[in-house]
Design an enzyme around this catalytic site. Structure first.
Site, PDB file in Angstrom:
ATOM      1  N   GLY A 168       0.822   3.888   4.116  1.00 30.58           N
ATOM      2  CA  GLY A 168       1.897   3.099   3.516  1.00 30.58           C
ATOM      3  C   GLY A 168       3.018   3.939   2.952  1.00 30.58           C
ATOM      4  O   GLY A 168       4.196   3.640   3.159  1.00 30.58           O
ATOM      5  N   GLU A 202      -6.421   2.540   7.714  1.00 34.44           N
ATOM      6  CA  GLU A 202      -7.768   1.977   7.725  1.00 34.44           C
ATOM      7  C   GLU A 202      -7.762   0.453   7.716  1.00 34.44           C
ATOM      8  O   GLU A 202      -8.779  -0.174   8.026  1.00 34.44           O
ATOM      9  CB  GLU A 202      -8.558   2.503   6.520  1.00 34.44           C
ATOM     10  CG  GLU A 202     -10.045   2.241   6.581  1.00 34.44           C
ATOM     11  CD  GLU A 202     -10.805   2.779   5.377  1.00 34.44           C
ATOM     12  OE1 GLU A 202     -12.020   2.531   5.299  1.00 34.44           O
ATOM     13  OE2 GLU A 202     -10.188   3.458   4.527  1.00 34.44           O
ATOM     14  N   GLY A 226       0.839  -1.196   0.000  1.00 36.88           N
ATOM     15  CA  GLY A 226       0.000   0.000   0.000  1.00 36.88           C
ATOM     16  C   GLY A 226       0.870   1.241   0.000  1.00 36.88           C
ATOM     17  O   GLY A 226       1.897   1.290   0.688  1.00 36.88           O
ATOM     18  N   HIS A 274     -21.552   7.559   5.391  1.00 35.84           N
ATOM     19  CA  HIS A 274     -21.308   9.004   5.347  1.00 35.84           C
ATOM     20  C   HIS A 274     -22.587   9.709   4.921  1.00 35.84           C
ATOM     21  O   HIS A 274     -23.199   9.343   3.917  1.00 35.84           O
ATOM     22  CB  HIS A 274     -20.178   9.313   4.363  1.00 35.84           C
ATOM     23  CG  HIS A 274     -19.578  10.665   4.517  1.00 35.84           C
ATOM     24  ND1 HIS A 274     -20.291  11.829   4.304  1.00 35.84           N
ATOM     25  CD2 HIS A 274     -18.325  11.069   4.864  1.00 35.84           C
ATOM     26  CE1 HIS A 274     -19.513  12.873   4.510  1.00 35.84           C
ATOM     27  NE2 HIS A 274     -18.310  12.438   4.847  1.00 35.84           N
ATOM     28  N   SER A 333     -17.770  16.453   0.720  1.00 36.46           N
ATOM     29  CA  SER A 333     -17.070  16.572   1.996  1.00 36.46           C
ATOM     30  C   SER A 333     -17.971  16.978   3.159  1.00 36.46           C
ATOM     31  O   SER A 333     -18.865  17.820   3.027  1.00 36.46           O
ATOM     32  CB  SER A 333     -15.948  17.605   1.868  1.00 36.46           C
ATOM     33  OG  SER A 333     -15.400  17.903   3.134  1.00 36.46           O
ATOM     34  N   HIS A 335     -18.842   4.537   3.350  1.00 33.13           N
ATOM     35  CA  HIS A 335     -17.657   5.377   3.168  1.00 33.13           C
ATOM     36  C   HIS A 335     -16.393   4.762   3.773  1.00 33.13           C
ATOM     37  O   HIS A 335     -15.395   4.583   3.092  1.00 33.13           O
ATOM     38  CB  HIS A 335     -17.923   6.739   3.791  1.00 33.13           C
ATOM     39  CG  HIS A 335     -16.772   7.692   3.733  1.00 33.13           C
ATOM     40  ND1 HIS A 335     -16.155   8.037   2.553  1.00 33.13           N
ATOM     41  CD2 HIS A 335     -16.127   8.384   4.706  1.00 33.13           C
ATOM     42  CE1 HIS A 335     -15.169   8.892   2.797  1.00 33.13           C
ATOM     43  NE2 HIS A 335     -15.136   9.106   4.092  1.00 33.13           N
ATOM     44  N   LEU A 381      -1.486   7.281   2.353  1.00 37.95           N
ATOM     45  CA  LEU A 381      -0.865   8.061   3.417  1.00 37.95           C
ATOM     46  C   LEU A 381      -0.151   7.185   4.435  1.00 37.95           C
ATOM     47  O   LEU A 381       0.978   7.465   4.837  1.00 37.95           O
ATOM     48  CB  LEU A 381      -1.922   8.924   4.111  1.00 37.95           C
ATOM     49  CG  LEU A 381      -2.416  10.128   3.303  1.00 37.95           C
ATOM     50  CD1 LEU A 381      -3.398  10.940   4.122  1.00 37.95           C
ATOM     51  CD2 LEU A 381      -1.257  11.008   2.853  1.00 37.95           C
ATOM     52  N   ARG A 388     -21.297  11.485  11.967  1.00 40.20           N
ATOM     53  CA  ARG A 388     -21.766  10.885  10.723  1.00 40.20           C
ATOM     54  C   ARG A 388     -22.840   9.825  10.925  1.00 40.20           C
ATOM     55  O   ARG A 388     -23.812   9.770  10.167  1.00 40.20           O
ATOM     56  CB  ARG A 388     -20.577  10.288   9.966  1.00 40.20           C
ATOM     57  CG  ARG A 388     -19.636  11.350   9.463  1.00 40.20           C
ATOM     58  CD  ARG A 388     -18.400  10.767   8.827  1.00 40.20           C
ATOM     59  NE  ARG A 388     -17.573  11.855   8.280  1.00 40.20           N
ATOM     60  CZ  ARG A 388     -16.413  11.667   7.674  1.00 40.20           C
ATOM     61  NH1 ARG A 388     -15.934  10.449   7.542  1.00 40.20           N
ATOM     62  NH2 ARG A 388     -15.737  12.688   7.206  1.00 40.20           N
ATOM     63  N   LEU A 399      -7.205  10.806   7.907  1.00 41.79           N
ATOM     64  CA  LEU A 399      -5.892  11.305   7.477  1.00 41.79           C
ATOM     65  C   LEU A 399      -4.953  11.418   8.669  1.00 41.79           C
ATOM     66  O   LEU A 399      -3.761  11.140   8.573  1.00 41.79           O
ATOM     67  CB  LEU A 399      -6.049  12.659   6.793  1.00 41.79           C
ATOM     68  CG  LEU A 399      -6.994  12.701   5.581  1.00 41.79           C
ATOM     69  CD1 LEU A 399      -7.014  14.097   4.976  1.00 41.79           C
ATOM     70  CD2 LEU A 399      -6.582  11.680   4.543  1.00 41.79           C
TER      71      LEU A 399
END
Length: 639
Positions: free
Chosen positions: A47, A427, A42, A268, A286, A403, A45, A332, A443
């Site tokens: 990996g 994740e 992966g 989401h 978003s 999501h 972000l 959410r 993130l």
């Protein structure tokens, strides 16, 4: 035989655990690091950051991705922002408040120690990314800007318009490319991991398929890091890119790694509604839009008037009505269920009735169109291109969609699974978000894991375990290659009449209706009956054209959907056993009088870690009790 789940949580006060743990870790001498090879699967972000950072420390790194470039990792699709407890707004934020908001947002189903470390490292992430040149939005005076996100009453979300994930990924990508150019990282694009090799109880490598030539190869290492994202595409329709899949973590599960909380999936609330059966994915709008957009539906059932013709007194701003303290920025899971509720009442909008309005008229009137364009311009443009409606003039139509997945492979405090040497980040693991992830926290977790946690903990593992040198000629690699080749031959030999996508779509419908926004015993038992029947038909009647010695996307998808069948069944099994509601897992039998999720802390305050039971056998449930020493378990309320 059950497995032992030891979180290896450091002792001492919460705020001192990570520093104390880092001091107590064993270290690898800088000159010895280049003797170790680490595999990272992966390049998003988690990996990409891990591969770049470990290479910079001196390790030899092999990094694999199925895209043609690490820049195409799905982290690029994150839009709204990244949380950090910098308190630049001077509005009462702190590391402890971010920790508490995250624990509460996850409905008290995550480990205190892991979540506090995440909040603690959040402040370092922003400094790292600014140093890399990530163009965060700034105030007039030049200071970094913040905005609000769901589940918090402070502004702690750093952002780059509506493309924060893309900008953060470019930062990690540049760091990774520097290490590739320097020889510390060998990159393997268009390469998919199809099996994990475990020797003497330790992860020692992977088996891959070159997606262009079809070549099956083995790669050996002293440790393996999986950073392959979530499994939301099990539902077929989701906000994930079509290529996102669960094969890497699922094959690790079948090699002994425990799968934790698979039923904890996130819906989401802010996605473009489904427009027809032709769709293969959904588009995320978003959560940041809920800062200035107001969510509403007509007060009367069946009101199909143009939204601009519906007066204020005939509108129901249902999030503001039900959750006055948080309003449109309710978490959410809560916002999604509220939208479903008003649509089920017959007050949904659009042709299908499965939609609610997200209206910016008040914000444009108050702030002016240029301000809204500056904050969300690219999101508004994307919406108009997809729907042919101008959201500056007409309210957006949104509806919940799959999501993110909070479940994933079980890991301890060091991000190592119960299989020694197999580490899991981002994740792909279960560790930080409990039963519901707050917006802008994905993130944060991916970069915390990649830049700051795994480079420390993997060195401790190597120094303590001292794995012996093994190469790809070991019999275990040859055996795994043989299993991968046989599985491939089986797909190509079926020569049935149905496409892979038709099976995937049908599986997704079963899961969405029975294990989606709400679940009940009857629906879950129905799913557990239908999924094995559909899986049997898949292995009897799927059609996979082409060969295994060339680019063959049908073959790729067949392998991934075969894994989704098994994972979908485990998700329903997990949801059936957990007879409480918590976060994104809403059991209709367990709700408060006003329809909110009702936890059962006496019986379910644990991580459900499922162990592979063998072909055709039921998975084995293992439990890691959750201990709360710093927060008080309470009914989650955003009213």
């Amino acid at each position: 035989m059950t497995i032992r789940l030891d979180a290896h949580m450091p002792s001492g006060p919460l705020a001192q655990k990570w520093d104390r743990h880092r001091f107590e870790m064993k270290l690898v001498n800088p000159a010895n690091k280049r003797k170790h090879t680490i595999i990272v699967v992966g390049s998003g972000l988690a990996g990409g950051a891990a591969a770049a950072t470990m290479s910079e420390l001196g390790y030899n790194v092999k990094c694999f991705c199925f895209q043609d470039s690490p820049r195409r990792a799905h982290s690029i699709a994150a839009q709204g922002g990244i949380n950090a407890a910098k308190n630049y707004q001077n509005d009462g934020d702190s590391i402890y408040r971010l920790f508490y908001d995250t624990i509460k947002g996850g409905d008290f189903r995550s480990r205190e120690g892991n979540v506090y470390r995440l909040a603690e490292l959040s402040v370092n992430i922003i400094d790292q990314c600014v140093a890399q040149g990530v163009p965060f939005a700034r105030e007039y005076g030049g200071l970094l800007s913040n905005r609000s996100f769901g589940g918090a009453q402070v502004s702690r979300t750093f952002y780059a318009r509506g493309q924060t994930g893309q900008q953060l990924l470019l930062g990690a990508y540049q760091a990774l490319e520097r290490q590739i150019a320097g020889g510390g990282v060998k990159m393997y694009p268009r390469t998919e991991m199809l099996d994990l090799v475990v020797i003497d109880g330790k992860a020692r490598g992977i088996v891959t398929r070159d997606l262009v030539t079809g070549a099956i190869e083995s790669h050996a290492a002293e440790a393996v890091v999986l950073a392959t994202g979530g499994y939301g595409n099990v539902f077929y329709l989701s906000t994930n890119a079509q290529g996102c899949n669960a094969t890497a973590i699922w094959r690790a599960y079948k090699r002994g790694a425990a799968f934790a909380n698979p039923c904890f999936t996130q819906i989401h609330p802010t996605c473009i509604p489904v427009s027809g059966e032709h769709q293969s994915k959904l588009t995320l709008m978003s959560e940041s839009l809920r800062n200035d957009g107001r969510v509403w539906v007509p007060a009367k059932k069946g009101d199909k008037r143009d939204p601009r013709q519906i007066p204020e007194n005939e509108r129901d701003y249902f999030l503001e009505r039900k959750y006055p303290s948080f309003g449109n920025l309710a978490p959410r899971d809560i916002a999604s269920r509220a939208a479903k509720e008003v649509c089920d009442e017959g007050r949904g909008v659009g042709e299908s009735g499965l939609g609610v309005y997200l209206d910016f008229a008040d914000a444009i009137k108050r702030l002016g169109r240029p301000v809204i364009e500056e904050r969300y311009g690219n999101l508004f443009e994307m919406y108009e291109r997809i729907t042919d409606e101008n959201p500056y003039e007409v309210p957006m139509r949104i509806y919940p969609a799959v999501h993110y997945t909070m479940g994933g492979l079980w890991v301890d405090y060091n991000l190592m699974s119960n299989v020694e040497g197999l580490h899991v980040t981002g994740e792909a693991n279960f560790s930080d978000h409990g039963a519901n992830r707050l917006g802008a926290s994905a993130l944060m977790q991916g970069l915390a894991d990649g830049y700051f946690i795994i480079p420390n903990t993997i060195g401790d593992y190597l120094a303590r375990s001292k794995p012996e040198k093994i190469d790809a000629s070991h019999p275990a690699f040859k055996a795994a290659e043989g299993e991968v080749a046989e599985r491939t031959r089986r797909f190509l030999s079926i020569k049935g009449k149905r496409t892979v996508s038709s099976f995937h779509r049908e599986l997704g419908q079963i899961l969405w209706h029975n294990c989606g926004m709400s679940r009940n015993e009857s629906g879950l038992r129905t799913a557990l009956r239908k999924i094995p029947e559909l899986r049997a038909e898949f292995w009897r009647d799927v059609n996979v054209p082409g060969s295994d010695v060339e680019l063959n996307q049908a073959l790729e998808r067949a392998g991934r959907v075969a894994d989704f069948f098994e994972l979908g069944e485990l998700m329903c099994l997990d949801a059936l056993h957990r007879t409480e509601s918590c976060g994104g897992h809403f059991r209709e039998e367990s709700q408060t009088p006003d329809g909110e999720a009702l936890r059962d802390d006496d019986n379910f305050a644990y991580v459900a870690a499922w162990q592979y039971g063998g072909e055709g056998k039921i998975s084995i449930l293992n439990k890691e009790p959750l201990v709360f020493e710093n927060v008080k378990l309470s009914q989650r309320s955003y009213k």
